[in-house]
Enzyme design. Structure first.
Site, PDB file in Angstrom:
ATOM      1  CG  ASP A   1      -5.922  -6.569  29.938  1.00 30.03           C
ATOM      2  OD1 ASP A   1      -5.673  -7.591  29.329  1.00 30.03           O
ATOM      3  OD2 ASP A   1      -5.485  -5.764  30.882  1.00 30.03           O
TER       4      ASP A   1
ATOM      5  CG  HIS B   1      -0.443  -6.313  11.585  1.00 32.64           C
ATOM      6  ND1 HIS B   1      -0.246  -5.209  12.466  1.00 32.64           N
ATOM      7  CD2 HIS B   1      -1.094  -7.203  12.275  1.00 32.64           C
ATOM      8  CE1 HIS B   1      -0.550  -5.438  13.512  1.00 32.64           C
ATOM      9  NE2 HIS B   1      -0.986  -6.998  13.491  1.00 32.64           N
ATOM     10  CG  LEU B   2      -1.357  -1.600   5.891  1.00 36.19           C
ATOM     11  CD1 LEU B   2      -0.840  -0.087   6.159  1.00 36.19           C
ATOM     12  CD2 LEU B   2      -2.319  -1.752   4.707  1.00 36.19           C
ATOM     13  CB  SER B   3       4.198  -4.694   6.728  1.00 32.53           C
ATOM     14  OG  SER B   3       4.193  -4.437   8.147  1.00 32.53           O
TER      15      SER B   3
ATOM     16  CG  HIS C   1       4.462  -5.048  17.962  1.00 31.37           C
ATOM     17  ND1 HIS C   1       4.296  -6.179  17.162  1.00 31.37           N
ATOM     18  CD2 HIS C   1       4.652  -3.890  16.905  1.00 31.37           C
ATOM     19  CE1 HIS C   1       3.938  -5.861  15.800  1.00 31.37           C
ATOM     20  NE2 HIS C   1       4.266  -4.557  15.719  1.00 31.37           N
TER      21      HIS C   1
ATOM     22  NE  ARG D   1       8.549  -3.242  12.575  1.00 28.41           N
ATOM     23  CZ  ARG D   1       8.037  -2.005  12.809  1.00 28.41           C
ATOM     24  NH1 ARG D   1       6.906  -1.766  13.681  1.00 28.41           N
ATOM     25  NH2 ARG D   1       8.869  -1.059  12.788  1.00 28.41           N
TER      26      ARG D   1
ATOM     27  CD  GLU E   1      -3.139  -8.704  15.533  1.00 32.43           C
ATOM     28  OE1 GLU E   1      -3.567  -9.597  16.183  1.00 32.43           O
ATOM     29  OE2 GLU E   1      -2.095  -8.278  15.683  1.00 32.43           O
TER      30      GLU E   1
ATOM     31  NE  ARG F   1       7.989  -4.198   8.939  1.00 34.14           N
ATOM     32  CZ  ARG F   1       7.546  -3.117   9.146  1.00 34.14           C
ATOM     33  NH1 ARG F   1       6.089  -3.474   9.498  1.00 34.14           N
ATOM     34  NH2 ARG F   1       8.140  -1.963   9.412  1.00 34.14           N
TER      35      ARG F   1
ATOM     36  N   PRO G   1      -1.750   4.125  16.008  1.00 30.51           N
ATOM     37  CG  PRO G   1       0.186   3.655  17.542  1.00 30.51           C
ATOM     38  CD  PRO G   1      -1.168   3.254  17.104  1.00 30.51           C
ATOM     39  CG  ASN G   2       3.363   6.667  13.741  1.00 34.88           C
ATOM     40  OD1 ASN G   2       3.179   8.015  13.856  1.00 34.88           O
ATOM     41  ND2 ASN G   2       3.623   6.068  14.761  1.00 34.88           N
TER      42      ASN G   2
ATOM     43  CB  ALA H   1       3.730   0.988  17.332  1.00 37.77           C
TER      44      ALA H   1
HETATM   45  C1  DQA Z   1       1.564  -2.325  11.126  1.00 35.18           C
HETATM   46  C2  DQA Z   1       2.799  -3.118  11.677  1.00 35.18           C
HETATM   47  C3  DQA Z   1       3.575  -2.563  13.040  1.00 35.18           C
HETATM   48  O1  DQA Z   1       4.685  -3.397  13.252  1.00 35.18           O
HETATM   49  C4  DQA Z   1       3.752  -1.173  12.982  1.00 35.18           C
HETATM   50  O2  DQA Z   1       4.405  -0.531  13.979  1.00 35.18           O
HETATM   51  C5  DQA Z   1       2.477  -0.322  12.337  1.00 35.18           C
HETATM   52  C6  DQA Z   1       1.920  -0.913  11.249  1.00 35.18           C
HETATM   53  C7  DQA Z   1       1.300  -2.525   9.843  1.00 35.18           C
HETATM   54  O3  DQA Z   1      -0.131  -2.542   9.325  1.00 35.18           O
HETATM   55  O4  DQA Z   1       1.920  -3.307   9.020  1.00 35.18           O
HETATM   56  O5  DQA Z   1       2.558   0.772  12.449  1.00 35.18           O
HETATM   57  O6  DQA Z   1       0.485  -2.592  11.862  1.00 35.18           O
END
Ligand code: DQA
Length: 147
Positions: free
Chosen positions: A87, A100-102, A80, A111, A98, A107, A10-11, A77
């Site tokens: 599952d 993650h950009l950040s 978390h 997270r 897996e 943080r 998402p997002n 998101a």
């Molecule tokens: C994320 C880190 C997550 O905590 C956050 O909710 C995101 C992006 C990342 O790529 O850093 O939407 O997965």
């Protein structure tokens, strides 16, 4: 041909405009283009899914087993919160990376927990677009071994 499913949670459709100080200035399309370049070099196939809906991601993972050799996922998101995605990954038995950009560990405390990490082969976090590229390279290596 080795095929990898890339899932963006998402997002992530907002990348480029969304908090660029945290997530960088690349759009999702630009990230996908870079992934495609690496896939071409490695002679593997990629499919992409971006979804803001947990059930849609669960459905896609559920159908992935016979069509793909590995998963690359930024659960965003849902990292978390989602027992359902965790599952689904455990059930499909595909090697999963897996990303993650950040750096999620640098943080907010909420997270710091990934429900996905225990069912993934590994995690890459904190390198911006390079998290995806490093993660894809790892997924390719796992997929080639599996094949
Ligand atoms: C994320 C880190 C997550 O905590 C956050 O909710 C995101 C992006 C990342 O790529 O850093 O939407 O997965």
């Amino acid at each position: 041909m080795v095929k990898i499913l890339v899932i963006h949670g998402p997002n992530l459709n907002l990348l480029g405009k969304r908090q660029p100080n945290i997530y960088g200035r690349f759009s999702l399309e630009e990230i996908n283009q870079q992934l495609k370049k690496l896939a071409e070099k490695e002679k593997i196939g990629l499919e992409f899914l971006q979804s803001n809906h947990e059930g849609e991601i669960v459905d896609a993972i559920g159908k992935a087993k016979d069509r793909f050799s590995a998963l690359l996922i930024n659960p965003a998101a849902y990292t978390h919160t989602s027992v359902a995605i965790r599952d689904a990954i455990a059930a499909c038995e595909l090697p999963t990376v897996e990303v993650h950009l950040s750096n999620i560990y640098a943080r907010e405390e909420f997270r710091h927990t990934s429900l996905i990490a225990p069912v993934a082969q590994g995690q890459v976090s904190g390198f911006g677009i390079n998290s995806y590229l490093l993660g894809l390279q790892a997924a390719i290596n796992l997929a080639k071994v599996k094949k």
